[in-house]
Design an enzyme around this catalytic site. Sequence first.
Site, PDB file in Angstrom:
ATOM      1  CG  ASN A   1      -2.094   7.361  -0.190  1.00  0.00           C
ATOM      2  OD1 ASN A   1      -1.619   8.466   0.051  1.00  0.00           O
ATOM      3  ND2 ASN A   1      -1.782   6.680  -1.273  1.00  0.00           N
ATOM      4  CD  GLU A   2      -2.467   8.650  -4.738  1.00  0.00           C
ATOM      5  OE1 GLU A   2      -2.415   7.573  -5.374  1.00  0.00           O
ATOM      6  OE2 GLU A   2      -1.755   9.628  -5.009  1.00  0.00           O
TER       7      GLU A   2
ATOM      8  CD  GLU B   1       4.665   5.339  -0.575  1.00  0.00           C
ATOM      9  OE1 GLU B   1       4.033   4.276  -0.739  1.00  0.00           O
ATOM     10  OE2 GLU B   1       4.392   6.395  -1.179  1.00  0.00           O
TER      11      GLU B   1
ATOM     12  CB  CYS C   1       0.803   3.405  -2.809  1.00  0.00           C
ATOM     13  SG  CYS C   1       0.133   4.546  -4.037  1.00  0.00           S
TER      14      CYS C   1
END
Length: 665
Positions: free
Chosen positions: A383-384, A58, A252
């Site tokens: 992603n989350e 990331e 994120c």
Amino acid sequence: MKNILLLTILIASIFACQSKKTDTETDQKSFGKVVELDILTNEKIAPIQPTMWGLFFEDINFAADGGINAQMIKNNSFEFQNPMMGWQRIQENGAKGYFYTKSSNSTSNKKYIQVERINSDGNLGIQNDGFRGLGLKENNVYTISFNARQNDGTALALRFQLFDSKYNQVGETELSGFTKDWKNYEISITAKTSDNNGHFRMLVDGVGTMDFDLISMYPVETWNKKKQGLRKDLVQLLADMKPGFLRFPGGCIVEGFELGNRYEWKKTVGPLEDRPVKINRWNFEFAHKSAPDYYQSFSMGFFEYFQLAEDIGATPLPIISCGLACQFNSGEIVPLDKLDPYIQDALDLIEFANGSANSAWGSVRKKMGHPEPFNLKFIGIGNEQWGPQYIERAKAFQKALTEKYPDVTIVSTSGPFSDGEEFTYLWGELLKMNAQLIDEHYYKSPDWFFENARRYDDYDRNGPKIFAGEYAAHTKSVGSTENVNCWLSALAEAAFMTGLERNADVVHLASYAPLFAHIDAWQWSPDLIWFDNLRSMGTPNYYVQKLFSTNKGTTLIKVTSEGETLAGEGNLYASATLDSNTNEVILKLVNSSKEKCAIHLNLDEAVATTGKMLKMSNDDLYAVNTLDNPTNISPIEKPLTNEEIKGTISLDGNSLTILRVVMGK
């Protein structure tokens, strides 16, 4: 009282493994003087997936621009919100002139700089200090590339200069012959000395006006010597791990603070000048670690990620937006009836990676120099994210992707939590959807990792497979700037990883996160690899990951003591595999006690008298590696003697030990 004390000492002395686990008060089973380990080579449980141990990338902590992307010039296209951020105007020794930011006709590269020189005295131009300085290496050659045109004046020339941190000039070169039309120019410059915090200057000589854009400076020595490529030392650290996969671009950063800030892969491919610069969400995410100069140039775009995965032998695993921004931030959401463009992005990405060179997006890949497919096997949706809004969107993606690309495995998220209401809800819904691969994340304390080595023992063997997509042991608390990559955190992760490997019939992928951090520009810790502008180092956590990845074997087998697997009993953790390529048994052992422990191997087949031991240990659980001492905690390799293989092997206290024993024919 004295007799009781002597008896206590006598009993304690016959135990080589203490029953007290590192930093915990958990009561555990104690083994005697020698722990008997039964390695059941005939009980083959499951294949070890080639993707078992991989990498999570990331762009946080200046991992891309200022990190693995070897570009040394910050804001090289003047596209930051403040076009002159990263630049200084140089006007000294009587020089006179003006500097203007101009607008172009481009929709992606909208700005350029104009320098007007009205006399020939002194020095006039612009200076760039790179990403917390320019890392200059003695005798290294750098390629300067830029677009320029001369508006007026005659015989204008440019001087390019390098300075060390004390402003001693350590390099210079010149170029002339400019025209009124935009043109790309290249010139080489050599640094006469090494400095971590150098400076770059571009000076105009003569009287007249010049325009500049897309100013770059790359070392000639990049990974695989690719022009405008990646930083060699950082990629080498990745390649040395022999990773099974590369997850990108996050994290994120995929979601964005809001949807306009999300990662849009189509804007990161094609010519560099057509890739619009975007503010990085980690620019402003943490008030205590703000980085107002943190943007994304996308010089490291999706094509470069696919290339990197190919270069290091890893399977590419891209993650894309599901139409839901970060729920810790804005939580902005795309209505379901407007989700089609997001789904089309996913379909087009698969075509970009796997389509023929004659397809719409395959032809883009071909134009970028890669006519052959990248052989994409996985794609992550979101992603989350969590809640019903994620499930609704996941179903829409699943329907479209499985209809057109049934051979591509979809990665679904179980959210940012490792347990609790949201985690349970998502798992229940994903089971109803027959999800293929579920991504679980856990940033927890070292104790949690020691205590959860059995996390997957009871998972359904016929259910979805697991991707342990983000994990790291945090010594202080999640988000704290005081977290450190110490031996305690690495040892705890090693203990947990034996549990992942013991459950390789369920766990198919795993990756530590985050991957990179610039020592002078980070937002999050801990991280696997730290670097400055010249040096880099693997943390103890890195070496644990590397040991597991380079010693994964091909088939999971059972290792027990007194008929039970080991996940902290007697402070021991164990997993075992066979390597059919080398005909070896590979045994991974963690001793979380500070005391040494003796073991004896019982193999159910005859073995040769050869083998080797790789081990990491340290009495100081808070010891770390540094850029000055990068291998303070790193593996030591030694041969195993016949006496050790047939007799006893000593495990250091606070240690990870890997034994590779060659099987008899």
